[in-house]
Design a protein around this motif. Structure first.
Motif, PDB file in Angstrom:
ATOM      1  N   GLY A  33       0.800  -1.221   0.000  1.00  0.00           N
ATOM      2  CA  GLY A  33       0.000   0.000   0.000  1.00  0.00           C
ATOM      3  C   GLY A  33       0.831   1.268   0.000  1.00  0.00           C
ATOM      4  O   GLY A  33       0.291   2.372   0.046  1.00  0.00           O
ATOM      5  N   ASP A  34       2.158   1.119  -0.024  1.00  0.00           N
ATOM      6  CA  ASP A  34       3.042   2.280   0.115  1.00  0.00           C
ATOM      7  C   ASP A  34       3.912   2.496  -1.121  1.00  0.00           C
ATOM      8  O   ASP A  34       4.021   1.638  -1.990  1.00  0.00           O
ATOM      9  CB  ASP A  34       3.959   2.103   1.337  1.00  0.00           C
ATOM     10  N   CYS A  35       4.549   3.672  -1.151  1.00  0.00           N
ATOM     11  CA  CYS A  35       5.543   3.993  -2.176  1.00  0.00           C
ATOM     12  C   CYS A  35       6.870   4.255  -1.478  1.00  0.00           C
ATOM     13  O   CYS A  35       6.894   4.759  -0.353  1.00  0.00           O
ATOM     14  CB  CYS A  35       5.149   5.253  -2.941  1.00  0.00           C
ATOM     15  N   TYR A  36       7.954   3.934  -2.153  1.00  0.00           N
ATOM     16  CA  TYR A  36       9.285   4.067  -1.562  1.00  0.00           C
ATOM     17  C   TYR A  36      10.241   4.763  -2.522  1.00  0.00           C
ATOM     18  O   TYR A  36      10.085   4.676  -3.743  1.00  0.00           O
ATOM     19  CB  TYR A  36       9.872   2.682  -1.234  1.00  0.00           C
ATOM     20  N   LEU A  37      11.230   5.419  -1.934  1.00  0.00           N
ATOM     21  CA  LEU A  37      12.350   5.948  -2.704  1.00  0.00           C
ATOM     22  C   LEU A  37      13.592   5.181  -2.278  1.00  0.00           C
ATOM     23  O   LEU A  37      13.827   4.998  -1.076  1.00  0.00           O
ATOM     24  CB  LEU A  37      12.574   7.437  -2.399  1.00  0.00           C
ATOM     25  N   VAL A  38      14.356   4.720  -3.247  1.00  0.00           N
ATOM     26  CA  VAL A  38      15.584   3.976  -2.963  1.00  0.00           C
ATOM     27  C   VAL A  38      16.722   4.677  -3.692  1.00  0.00           C
ATOM     28  O   VAL A  38      16.694   4.800  -4.920  1.00  0.00           O
ATOM     29  CB  VAL A  38      15.470   2.508  -3.457  1.00  0.00           C
ATOM     30  N   LEU A  39      17.706   5.135  -2.928  1.00  0.00           N
ATOM     31  CA  LEU A  39      18.870   5.800  -3.532  1.00  0.00           C
ATOM     32  C   LEU A  39      20.096   4.923  -3.305  1.00  0.00           C
ATOM     33  O   LEU A  39      20.472   4.639  -2.171  1.00  0.00           O
ATOM     34  CB  LEU A  39      19.100   7.177  -2.908  1.00  0.00           C
ATOM     35  N   TYR A  40      20.669   4.476  -4.410  1.00  0.00           N
ATOM     36  CA  TYR A  40      21.845   3.607  -4.345  1.00  0.00           C
ATOM     37  C   TYR A  40      23.039   4.384  -4.869  1.00  0.00           C
ATOM     38  O   TYR A  40      22.996   4.961  -5.947  1.00  0.00           O
ATOM     39  CB  TYR A  40      21.592   2.358  -5.207  1.00  0.00           C
ATOM     40  N   THR A  41      24.095   4.430  -4.057  1.00  0.00           N
ATOM     41  CA  THR A  41      25.304   5.174  -4.431  1.00  0.00           C
ATOM     42  C   THR A  41      26.413   4.181  -4.748  1.00  0.00           C
ATOM     43  O   THR A  41      26.633   3.236  -3.977  1.00  0.00           O
ATOM     44  CB  THR A  41      25.759   6.061  -3.250  1.00  0.00           C
ATOM     45  N   TYR A  42      27.085   4.359  -5.866  1.00  0.00           N
ATOM     46  CA  TYR A  42      28.184   3.454  -6.215  1.00  0.00           C
ATOM     47  C   TYR A  42      29.301   4.240  -6.882  1.00  0.00           C
ATOM     48  O   TYR A  42      29.124   5.396  -7.275  1.00  0.00           O
ATOM     49  CB  TYR A  42      27.684   2.320  -7.128  1.00  0.00           C
ATOM     50  N   HIS A  43      30.458   3.615  -6.961  1.00  0.00           N
ATOM     51  CA  HIS A  43      31.622   4.280  -7.548  1.00  0.00           C
ATOM     52  C   HIS A  43      31.940   3.632  -8.883  1.00  0.00           C
ATOM     53  O   HIS A  43      32.048   2.423  -8.982  1.00  0.00           O
ATOM     54  CB  HIS A  43      32.831   4.159  -6.614  1.00  0.00           C
ATOM     55  N   SER A  44      32.079   4.480  -9.901  1.00  0.00           N
ATOM     56  CA  SER A  44      32.359   3.911 -11.223  1.00  0.00           C
ATOM     57  C   SER A  44      33.802   4.210 -11.629  1.00  0.00           C
ATOM     58  O   SER A  44      34.102   4.397 -12.788  1.00  0.00           O
ATOM     59  CB  SER A  44      31.391   4.512 -12.243  1.00  0.00           C
ATOM     60  N   GLY A  45      34.666   4.290 -10.650  1.00  0.00           N
ATOM     61  CA  GLY A  45      36.073   4.603 -10.940  1.00  0.00           C
ATOM     62  C   GLY A  45      36.333   6.091 -10.793  1.00  0.00           C
ATOM     63  O   GLY A  45      35.397   6.880 -10.653  1.00  0.00           O
ATOM     64  N   GLU A  46      37.589   6.490 -10.781  1.00  0.00           N
ATOM     65  CA  GLU A  46      37.968   7.914 -10.655  1.00  0.00           C
ATOM     66  C   GLU A  46      37.383   8.538  -9.385  1.00  0.00           C
ATOM     67  O   GLU A  46      37.216   9.755  -9.320  1.00  0.00           O
ATOM     68  CB  GLU A  46      37.456   8.721 -11.867  1.00  0.00           C
ATOM     69  N   ARG A  47      37.038   7.701  -8.416  1.00  0.00           N
ATOM     70  CA  ARG A  47      36.482   8.184  -7.133  1.00  0.00           C
ATOM     71  C   ARG A  47      35.208   9.020  -7.304  1.00  0.00           C
ATOM     72  O   ARG A  47      34.781   9.724  -6.409  1.00  0.00           O
ATOM     73  CB  ARG A  47      37.530   8.992  -6.364  1.00  0.00           C
ATOM     74  N   LYS A  48      34.588   8.928  -8.471  1.00  0.00           N
ATOM     75  CA  LYS A  48      33.372   9.696  -8.703  1.00  0.00           C
ATOM     76  C   LYS A  48      32.176   8.873  -8.231  1.00  0.00           C
ATOM     77  O   LYS A  48      32.099   7.681  -8.510  1.00  0.00           O
ATOM     78  CB  LYS A  48      33.237  10.011 -10.204  1.00  0.00           C
ATOM     79  N   GLU A  49      31.268   9.520  -7.512  1.00  0.00           N
ATOM     80  CA  GLU A  49      30.081   8.795  -7.060  1.00  0.00           C
ATOM     81  C   GLU A  49      28.985   8.883  -8.117  1.00  0.00           C
ATOM     82  O   GLU A  49      28.747   9.937  -8.686  1.00  0.00           O
ATOM     83  CB  GLU A  49      29.574   9.389  -5.746  1.00  0.00           C
ATOM     84  N   ASP A  50      28.356   7.746  -8.369  1.00  0.00           N
ATOM     85  CA  ASP A  50      27.194   7.718  -9.253  1.00  0.00           C
ATOM     86  C   ASP A  50      25.992   7.283  -8.439  1.00  0.00           C
ATOM     87  O   ASP A  50      26.139   6.637  -7.395  1.00  0.00           O
ATOM     88  CB  ASP A  50      27.428   6.755 -10.420  1.00  0.00           C
ATOM     89  N   TYR A  51      24.812   7.618  -8.943  1.00  0.00           N
ATOM     90  CA  TYR A  51      23.602   7.352  -8.169  1.00  0.00           C
ATOM     91  C   TYR A  51      22.534   6.702  -9.035  1.00  0.00           C
ATOM     92  O   TYR A  51      22.385   7.019 -10.201  1.00  0.00           O
ATOM     93  CB  TYR A  51      23.014   8.665  -7.617  1.00  0.00           C
ATOM     94  N   PHE A  52      21.804   5.807  -8.384  1.00  0.00           N
ATOM     95  CA  PHE A  52      20.657   5.168  -9.010  1.00  0.00           C
ATOM     96  C   PHE A  52      19.485   5.457  -8.076  1.00  0.00           C
ATOM     97  O   PHE A  52      19.538   5.121  -6.892  1.00  0.00           O
ATOM     98  CB  PHE A  52      20.933   3.669  -9.133  1.00  0.00           C
ATOM     99  N   LEU A  53      18.467   6.133  -8.561  1.00  0.00           N
ATOM    100  CA  LEU A  53      17.343   6.541  -7.719  1.00  0.00           C
ATOM    101  C   LEU A  53      16.053   5.932  -8.256  1.00  0.00           C
ATOM    102  O   LEU A  53      15.664   6.182  -9.392  1.00  0.00           O
ATOM    103  CB  LEU A  53      17.234   8.074  -7.697  1.00  0.00           C
ATOM    104  N   CYS A  54      15.405   5.117  -7.430  1.00  0.00           N
ATOM    105  CA  CYS A  54      14.181   4.431  -7.875  1.00  0.00           C
ATOM    106  C   CYS A  54      12.990   4.870  -7.053  1.00  0.00           C
ATOM    107  O   CYS A  54      13.088   5.029  -5.841  1.00  0.00           O
ATOM    108  CB  CYS A  54      14.272   2.929  -7.635  1.00  0.00           C
ATOM    109  N   CYS A  55      11.856   4.988  -7.722  1.00  0.00           N
ATOM    110  CA  CYS A  55      10.562   5.054  -7.033  1.00  0.00           C
ATOM    111  C   CYS A  55       9.946   3.669  -7.169  1.00  0.00           C
ATOM    112  O   CYS A  55       9.859   3.149  -8.274  1.00  0.00           O
ATOM    113  CB  CYS A  55       9.614   6.037  -7.707  1.00  0.00           C
ATOM    114  N   TRP A  56       9.553   3.083  -6.049  1.00  0.00           N
ATOM    115  CA  TRP A  56       8.852   1.794  -6.092  1.00  0.00           C
ATOM    116  C   TRP A  56       7.410   2.039  -5.690  1.00  0.00           C
ATOM    117  O   TRP A  56       7.130   2.637  -4.654  1.00  0.00           O
ATOM    118  CB  TRP A  56       9.504   0.802  -5.134  1.00  0.00           C
ATOM    119  N   PHE A  57       6.481   1.621  -6.552  1.00  0.00           N
ATOM    120  CA  PHE A  57       5.057   1.831  -6.301  1.00  0.00           C
ATOM    121  C   PHE A  57       4.395   0.507  -5.942  1.00  0.00           C
ATOM    122  O   PHE A  57       4.366  -0.414  -6.766  1.00  0.00           O
ATOM    123  CB  PHE A  57       4.354   2.399  -7.544  1.00  0.00           C
ATOM    124  N   GLY A  58       3.862   0.417  -4.735  1.00  0.00           N
ATOM    125  CA  GLY A  58       3.093  -0.773  -4.351  1.00  0.00           C
ATOM    126  C   GLY A  58       1.802  -0.829  -5.143  1.00  0.00           C
ATOM    127  O   GLY A  58       1.247   0.208  -5.503  1.00  0.00           O
TER     128      GLY A  58
END
Length: 226
Positions: free
Chosen positions: A24-49
């Protein structure tokens, strides 16, 4: 980080609840990862129940945009719908369990309007959880109707009833599913004692919790891969 949407804002989920997603809920999921060069990349999802309301969905999308802007537009955004999760999303969680009901005020209000209590999972409720996953990319468990006809021989099921937690092992289930089911039991009710019930050797208290013994399928139910 994982947040659930409640009353036009987002509430962070505590670490021991990350992976419990209410229908019955919605969620935000933020995943942080490194793709080399010490740069942070982000994956941001909305999950809809699948039982979430439109207002919460719109709030999720709006807050995702705000987060993307504050991270200078760098996150890759995705919208994910319950039951159609890609394996990459499932793999973000140690365990992913989709539960009945919802915690958000929006969900509770919509249930009140419908005149339905909309049974929401609690660790105390009678609940049947289907575990059909076999690895990190499909380690998904799903709360199903707590009746005997929900069982099938190709999966494992957890049945929680009062202080009891049964792990029902289908005759065609795999060792991986059994191990995953034990981990999900510990995730839902830490420190609980598990009673093992192999298909065909169930106790009367097991069937009693499901409202009586009934026939169930021993056919393989194919789940759609996304």
């Amino acid at each position: 980080g994982v947040w659930y949407i409640d009353a036009n804002s987002k509430t962070v989920l505590s670490k021991d609840h990350v992976g419990k997603l209410y229908s019955g809920d919605c969620y935000l999921v933020l995943y942080t990862y490194h793709s080399g060069e010490r740069k942070e990349d982000y994956f941001l999802c909305c999950w809809f129940g699948k039982n979430s309301n439109q207002e919460d969905q719109e709030t999720a999308v709006r807050l995702a945009s705000t987060m993307t802007n504050s991270l200078k537009g760098r996150p890759v955004q995705a919208r994910i719908f319950e039951g159609k999760e890609p394996p990459q999303f499932v793999a973000l969680f140690q365990h992913m369990v989709v539960l009945k009901g919802g915690l958000s005020s929006g969900y509770k209000n919509s249930m009140t309007e419908k005149g339905s209590s909309g049974e929401t999972y609690t660790p105390e409720s009678i609940a049947l959880i289907q575990v059909s996953g076999t690895g990190v990319h499909n380690n998904k468990a799903l709360q199903v109707e707590a009746v005997a006809t929900s069982l099938n021989s190709y999966d494992c099921f957890l049945l929680q009833s009062g202080t009891s937690m049964f792990l029902w092992v289908g005759n065609h289930s795999t060792h991986e599913q059994q191990e995953l089911a034990a981990k999900v039991a510990e995730f839902l009710k830490p420190g609980t004692t598990i009673k093992h019930a192999k298909e065909g050797t169930e106790s009367s208290s097991f069937w009693f919790a499901l409202g009586g013994k009934q026939n169930f399928t021993s056919k393989k139910v194919s789940s759609e891969t996304v």
